[in-house]
Design a protein around this motif. Structure first.
Motif, PDB file in Angstrom:
ATOM      1  N   UNK A  34       9.156   1.310  -7.727  1.00 40.24           N
ATOM      2  CA  UNK A  34       9.043   0.683  -8.228  1.00 40.24           C
ATOM      3  C   UNK A  34       9.597  -0.873  -8.036  1.00 40.24           C
ATOM      4  N   UNK A  35      11.206  -0.597  -7.129  1.00 39.41           N
ATOM      5  CA  UNK A  35      11.835  -2.186  -7.038  1.00 39.41           C
ATOM      6  C   UNK A  35      10.980  -2.884  -5.618  1.00 39.41           C
ATOM      7  N   UNK A  36      10.576  -2.276  -4.943  1.00 37.83           N
ATOM      8  CA  UNK A  36       9.413  -3.370  -3.772  1.00 37.83           C
ATOM      9  C   UNK A  36       8.337  -3.386  -4.560  1.00 37.83           C
ATOM     10  N   UNK A  37       7.697  -2.501  -5.413  1.00 41.25           N
ATOM     11  CA  UNK A  37       6.720  -2.948  -5.929  1.00 41.25           C
ATOM     12  C   UNK A  37       6.475  -4.041  -6.509  1.00 41.25           C
ATOM     13  N   UNK A  38       7.523  -4.121  -7.241  1.00 40.91           N
ATOM     14  CA  UNK A  38       7.363  -5.712  -8.260  1.00 40.91           C
ATOM     15  C   UNK A  38       7.896  -7.070  -7.109  1.00 40.91           C
ATOM     16  N   UNK A  39       8.449  -6.768  -6.484  1.00 36.41           N
ATOM     17  CA  UNK A  39       9.044  -7.945  -4.811  1.00 36.41           C
ATOM     18  C   UNK A  39       7.576  -8.280  -4.261  1.00 36.41           C
ATOM     19  N   UNK A  40       6.141  -6.884  -4.169  1.00 30.72           N
ATOM     20  CA  UNK A  40       4.885  -7.028  -4.116  1.00 30.72           C
ATOM     21  C   UNK A  40       4.314  -8.070  -5.310  1.00 30.72           C
ATOM     22  N   UNK A  41       4.433  -7.225  -5.923  1.00 32.91           N
ATOM     23  CA  UNK A  41       3.035  -8.265  -7.253  1.00 32.91           C
ATOM     24  C   UNK A  41       4.093  -9.749  -7.016  1.00 32.91           C
ATOM     25  N   UNK A  42       5.111 -10.014  -7.297  1.00 31.51           N
ATOM     26  CA  UNK A  42       5.945 -11.195  -7.185  1.00 31.51           C
ATOM     27  C   UNK A  42       5.568 -11.826  -6.095  1.00 31.51           C
ATOM     28  N   UNK A  43       5.256 -11.684  -5.004  1.00 33.41           N
ATOM     29  CA  UNK A  43       4.897 -12.708  -4.013  1.00 33.41           C
ATOM     30  C   UNK A  43       3.070 -12.689  -4.247  1.00 33.41           C
ATOM     31  N   UNK A  44       2.467 -11.141  -4.515  1.00 30.25           N
ATOM     32  CA  UNK A  44       1.051 -11.417  -4.577  1.00 30.25           C
ATOM     33  C   UNK A  44       0.441 -12.871  -5.731  1.00 30.25           C
ATOM     34  N   UNK A  45       1.667 -12.870  -6.432  1.00 25.45           N
ATOM     35  CA  UNK A  45       1.694 -13.374  -7.967  1.00 25.45           C
ATOM     36  C   UNK A  45       1.713 -15.253  -7.815  1.00 25.45           C
ATOM     37  N   UNK A  46       2.425 -15.656  -6.659  1.00 21.11           N
ATOM     38  CA  UNK A  46       2.988 -16.666  -6.005  1.00 21.11           C
ATOM     39  C   UNK A  46       2.021 -16.995  -4.803  1.00 21.11           C
ATOM     40  N   UNK A  47       1.021 -15.899  -4.477  1.00 20.94           N
ATOM     41  CA  UNK A  47       0.549 -16.768  -3.687  1.00 20.94           C
ATOM     42  C   UNK A  47      -1.069 -17.326  -4.814  1.00 20.94           C
ATOM     43  N   UNK A  48      -1.393 -16.072  -5.426  1.00 18.60           N
ATOM     44  CA  UNK A  48      -2.420 -16.996  -6.406  1.00 18.60           C
ATOM     45  C   UNK A  48      -1.882 -17.778  -6.723  1.00 18.60           C
ATOM     46  N   UNK A  49      -1.156 -18.416  -7.529  1.00 15.56           N
ATOM     47  CA  UNK A  49      -0.289 -19.707  -8.241  1.00 15.56           C
ATOM     48  C   UNK A  49      -0.686 -20.686  -7.421  1.00 15.56           C
ATOM     49  N   UNK A  86      -9.217 -11.142   2.924  1.00 17.11           N
ATOM     50  CA  UNK A  86      -8.130 -11.365   3.637  1.00 17.11           C
ATOM     51  C   UNK A  86      -7.996 -10.049   4.350  1.00 17.11           C
ATOM     52  N   UNK A  87      -7.030  -9.305   2.992  1.00 15.18           N
ATOM     53  CA  UNK A  87      -6.206  -8.271   2.945  1.00 15.18           C
ATOM     54  C   UNK A  87      -7.406  -7.014   3.374  1.00 15.18           C
ATOM     55  N   UNK A  88      -8.491  -6.860   2.775  1.00 19.69           N
ATOM     56  CA  UNK A  88      -9.477  -6.058   3.083  1.00 19.69           C
ATOM     57  C   UNK A  88     -10.603  -6.055   4.457  1.00 19.69           C
ATOM     58  N   UNK A  89     -10.172  -7.325   5.110  1.00 15.97           N
ATOM     59  CA  UNK A  89     -10.499  -7.464   6.065  1.00 15.97           C
ATOM     60  C   UNK A  89      -9.366  -7.352   6.976  1.00 15.97           C
ATOM     61  N   UNK A  90      -8.125  -7.114   7.095  1.00 11.61           N
ATOM     62  CA  UNK A  90      -7.563  -6.646   7.607  1.00 11.61           C
ATOM     63  C   UNK A  90      -7.397  -5.924   7.948  1.00 11.61           C
ATOM     64  N   UNK A  91      -7.612  -4.357   7.454  1.00  7.19           N
ATOM     65  CA  UNK A  91      -7.034  -3.200   7.174  1.00  7.19           C
ATOM     66  C   UNK A  91      -8.338  -2.779   7.947  1.00  7.19           C
ATOM     67  N   UNK A  92      -9.694  -3.548   8.085  1.00 12.62           N
ATOM     68  CA  UNK A  92     -10.330  -3.075   8.702  1.00 12.62           C
ATOM     69  C   UNK A  92     -10.367  -3.455   9.876  1.00 12.62           C
ATOM     70  N   UNK A  93     -10.190  -4.471  10.518  1.00 16.02           N
ATOM     71  CA  UNK A  93     -10.241  -4.936  11.567  1.00 16.02           C
ATOM     72  C   UNK A  93      -9.371  -4.227  12.329  1.00 16.02           C
ATOM     73  N   UNK A 106       0.422  -1.260  -0.143  1.00 19.60           N
ATOM     74  CA  UNK A 106      -0.219   0.151  -0.077  1.00 19.60           C
ATOM     75  C   UNK A 106       0.454   1.455   0.314  1.00 19.60           C
ATOM     76  N   UNK A 107       2.075   1.247   0.479  1.00 23.46           N
ATOM     77  CA  UNK A 107       2.727   2.450   1.165  1.00 23.46           C
ATOM     78  C   UNK A 107       3.977   2.585  -0.366  1.00 23.46           C
ATOM     79  N   UNK A 108       4.440   0.966  -1.464  1.00 19.11           N
ATOM     80  CA  UNK A 108       4.983   1.638  -2.131  1.00 19.11           C
ATOM     81  C   UNK A 108       4.754   1.682  -3.639  1.00 19.11           C
ATOM     82  N   UNK A 109       3.319   1.562  -3.109  1.00 18.19           N
ATOM     83  CA  UNK A 109       2.881   0.973  -5.009  1.00 18.19           C
ATOM     84  C   UNK A 109       3.488   1.482  -5.955  1.00 18.19           C
ATOM     85  N   UNK A 110       2.938   3.346  -5.344  1.00 18.46           N
ATOM     86  CA  UNK A 110       2.878   4.400  -6.416  1.00 18.46           C
ATOM     87  C   UNK A 110       4.897   5.212  -6.426  1.00 18.46           C
ATOM     88  N   UNK A 111       5.273   4.680  -6.017  1.00 18.61           N
ATOM     89  CA  UNK A 111       6.617   5.173  -5.644  1.00 18.61           C
ATOM     90  C   UNK A 111       7.675   4.519  -5.338  1.00 18.61           C
TER      91      UNK A 111
END
Length: 195
Positions: A115-130, A157-164, A108-113
């Motif tokens: 790109x190295x960390x955005x790519x790392x989070x994207x890779x992780x989310x991609x692995x979770x999806x797989x 889960x992610x949205x519920x974590x934020x609200x919770x 949430x913090x780095x997606x727009x600022x």
């Protein structure tokens, strides 16, 4: 307590999960890790960004294992999902709503600022999806249905974590779990798996 590099990674993962990337300082990390300040740059010459990227990639893959630990051994898909959402609620309560997902917190913090960390989070989310897609396919869902359910579970889960965390209440996790279970039942009925 592990070697210095492992201690730095573990302390960073916990601090990023609780305080975010920008809310965590390098002095705080080495203090939590009981490590000399110079050791941080010895192991991570790229500084905080390199450290964060490694934390995202290593801890992110640990979280991917939760599909196989919590859902795959269940007797059926619905039970697995119910157990996963219940376990998330227990963790939040036991940690006074501090421990949620370290990847989402940083993403949430780095997606727009950053790109190295955005790519790392994207890779992780991609692995979770797989990983989730493979786990749900074993319950008889088609690959497409499994992928859709995985994305729905992760976003729920992610949205519920934020609200919770904000509300300091696990009700959002319970509601998100019910929605995931309803979707799983609908997809299972459509695919004829019924499991």
């Amino acid at each position: 307590m592990g070697n210095t590099k492992e201690r730095i990674l573990a302390a960073s993962a916990e601090l990023f999960r609780r305080n975010g990337y920008t809310g965590t300082g390098l002095k705080q990390i080495v203090s939590e890790a009981s490590a000399p300040f110079g050791s941080l740059y010895h192991f991570f010459p790229g500084g905080k960004e390199q450290l964060a990227e490694e934390v995202i990639r290593t801890s992110g893959m640990e979280y991917a294992k939760l599909f196989d630990l919590l859902i795959a051994p269940a007797p059926d898909l619905v039970t697995g999902l119910e157990q996963a959402f219940a376990a998330a609620a227990v963790t939040l309560r036991e940690t006074d709503y501090a421990d949620a997902c370290p990847i989402a917190t940083v993403a949430l913090e780095v997606a727009s600022t950053n790109d190295t960390l955005r790519r790392a989070t994207a890779d992780v989310f991609g692995a979770w999806i797989s990983t989730g897609t493979a786990a749900f396919t074993r319950f008889g869902l088609t690959e497409d249905a499994s992928r859709r359910l995985t994305i729905a579970v992760i976003t729920s889960l992610e949205g519920a974590f934020v609200l919770s965390r904000s509300l300091r209440d696990v009700e959002p996790l319970a509601v998100a779990g019910e929605a995931a279970v309803a979707m799983a039942r609908e997809l299972a009925a459509a695919s004829g798996s019924g499991r």
